[in-house]
Design a protein around this motif. Structure first.
Motif, PDB file in Angstrom:
ATOM      1  N   HIS A 139      42.355  30.532  33.622  1.00 28.55           N
ATOM      2  CA  HIS A 139      42.284  31.855  34.230  1.00 28.55           C
ATOM      3  C   HIS A 139      43.489  32.672  33.797  1.00 28.55           C
ATOM      4  O   HIS A 139      44.437  32.139  33.220  1.00 28.55           O
ATOM      5  CB  HIS A 139      42.132  31.783  35.751  1.00 28.55           C
ATOM      6  CG  HIS A 139      43.348  31.361  36.512  1.00 28.55           C
ATOM      7  ND1 HIS A 139      43.788  30.062  36.556  1.00 28.55           N
ATOM      8  CD2 HIS A 139      44.229  32.069  37.258  1.00 28.55           C
ATOM      9  CE1 HIS A 139      44.862  29.988  37.314  1.00 28.55           C
ATOM     10  NE2 HIS A 139      45.174  31.193  37.751  1.00 28.55           N
ATOM     11  N   HIS A 148      46.548  35.712  34.471  1.00 29.56           N
ATOM     12  CA  HIS A 148      47.442  36.342  35.439  1.00 29.56           C
ATOM     13  C   HIS A 148      47.814  37.734  34.913  1.00 29.56           C
ATOM     14  O   HIS A 148      48.761  37.868  34.154  1.00 29.56           O
ATOM     15  CB  HIS A 148      48.713  35.504  35.634  1.00 29.56           C
ATOM     16  CG  HIS A 148      48.543  34.352  36.569  1.00 29.56           C
ATOM     17  ND1 HIS A 148      49.578  33.520  36.925  1.00 29.56           N
ATOM     18  CD2 HIS A 148      47.449  33.911  37.235  1.00 29.56           C
ATOM     19  CE1 HIS A 148      49.116  32.605  37.774  1.00 29.56           C
ATOM     20  NE2 HIS A 148      47.830  32.808  37.966  1.00 29.56           N
ATOM     21  N   SER A 199      50.227  30.019  40.994  1.00 28.75           N
ATOM     22  CA  SER A 199      50.548  30.614  42.295  1.00 28.75           C
ATOM     23  C   SER A 199      50.304  29.579  43.388  1.00 28.75           C
ATOM     24  O   SER A 199      49.733  28.515  43.143  1.00 28.75           O
ATOM     25  CB  SER A 199      49.660  31.829  42.529  1.00 28.75           C
ATOM     26  OG  SER A 199      48.309  31.412  42.595  1.00 28.75           O
ATOM     27  N   ASP A 219      46.735  28.967  43.535  1.00 29.39           N
ATOM     28  CA  ASP A 219      46.297  28.016  42.499  1.00 29.39           C
ATOM     29  C   ASP A 219      46.525  26.579  42.947  1.00 29.39           C
ATOM     30  O   ASP A 219      45.678  25.706  42.753  1.00 29.39           O
ATOM     31  CB  ASP A 219      47.054  28.259  41.183  1.00 29.39           C
ATOM     32  CG  ASP A 219      46.723  29.603  40.564  1.00 29.39           C
ATOM     33  OD1 ASP A 219      45.640  30.146  40.870  1.00 29.39           O
ATOM     34  OD2 ASP A 219      47.548  30.102  39.783  1.00 29.39           O
TER      35      ASP A 219
HETATM   36 ZN   LIG Z   1      46.496  31.813  39.140  1.00 31.33          ZN
END
Ligand SMILES: [Zn+2]
Length: 143
Positions: free
Chosen positions: A85, A87, A95, A98
């Motif tokens: 993914h 950012h 994060s 995450d």
């Molecule tokens: Zn993330």
């Protein structure tokens, strides 16, 4: 370690730029090698399932997406080895979100997108006690 081809890395970067300023995400199908390295064989881009307002900072793969990916993997004789993914305008560091939504064993690739241009690409694996991520190396290799 996760091994990707230059084309696969390019695909992740393109997807992240296409979906900017939203996060993009996708599934990585491949093989768990005997040496502990994962080799990516096929990328499945996923349409971000989050509502409009939440799309900027959270990616989500729905259970339907996951089931479909699982089926496709089986059809190809592959496994789900990880997820990627982006950012947007944030560093390529996992994060808290995450961390809370990760499972052990898989690779979590994160690409930073700065002002619409893809930047740093990192990969992470959850520690077995799920307390944090360990960064893993990305090897670029032709298929
Ligand atoms: Zn993330």
């Amino acid at each position: 370690m996760i091994i990707l081809t230059p084309d696969q890395i390019q695909m992740i970067r393109q997807h992240s730029e296409q979906d900017y300023p939203n996060e993009c995400c996708g599934v990585v199908l491949g093989i768990f090698g005997e040496d502990g390295a994962k080799r990516a064989e096929r990328l499945l881009p996923i349409n971000n399932a989050r509502e409009e307002e939440a799309r900027y900072n959270r990616f989500l793969i729905t259970s339907e997406d996951l089931m479909r990916s699982e089926l496709q993997a089986r059809r190809l004789g592959l496994d789900i080895v990880g997820f990627y993914h982006s950012h947007p305008d944030h560093p390529a560091q996992p994060s808290t979100f995450d961390l809370e939504h990760a499972w052990p064993t898989y690779s979590y690739l994160i690409v930073a997108v700065a002002g619409g241009v893809s930047a740093e690409l990192t990969s992470w694996e959850l520690k077995s006690d799920r307390s944090a991520f360990d960064q893993e190396s990305i090897k670029e290799e032709e298929a």
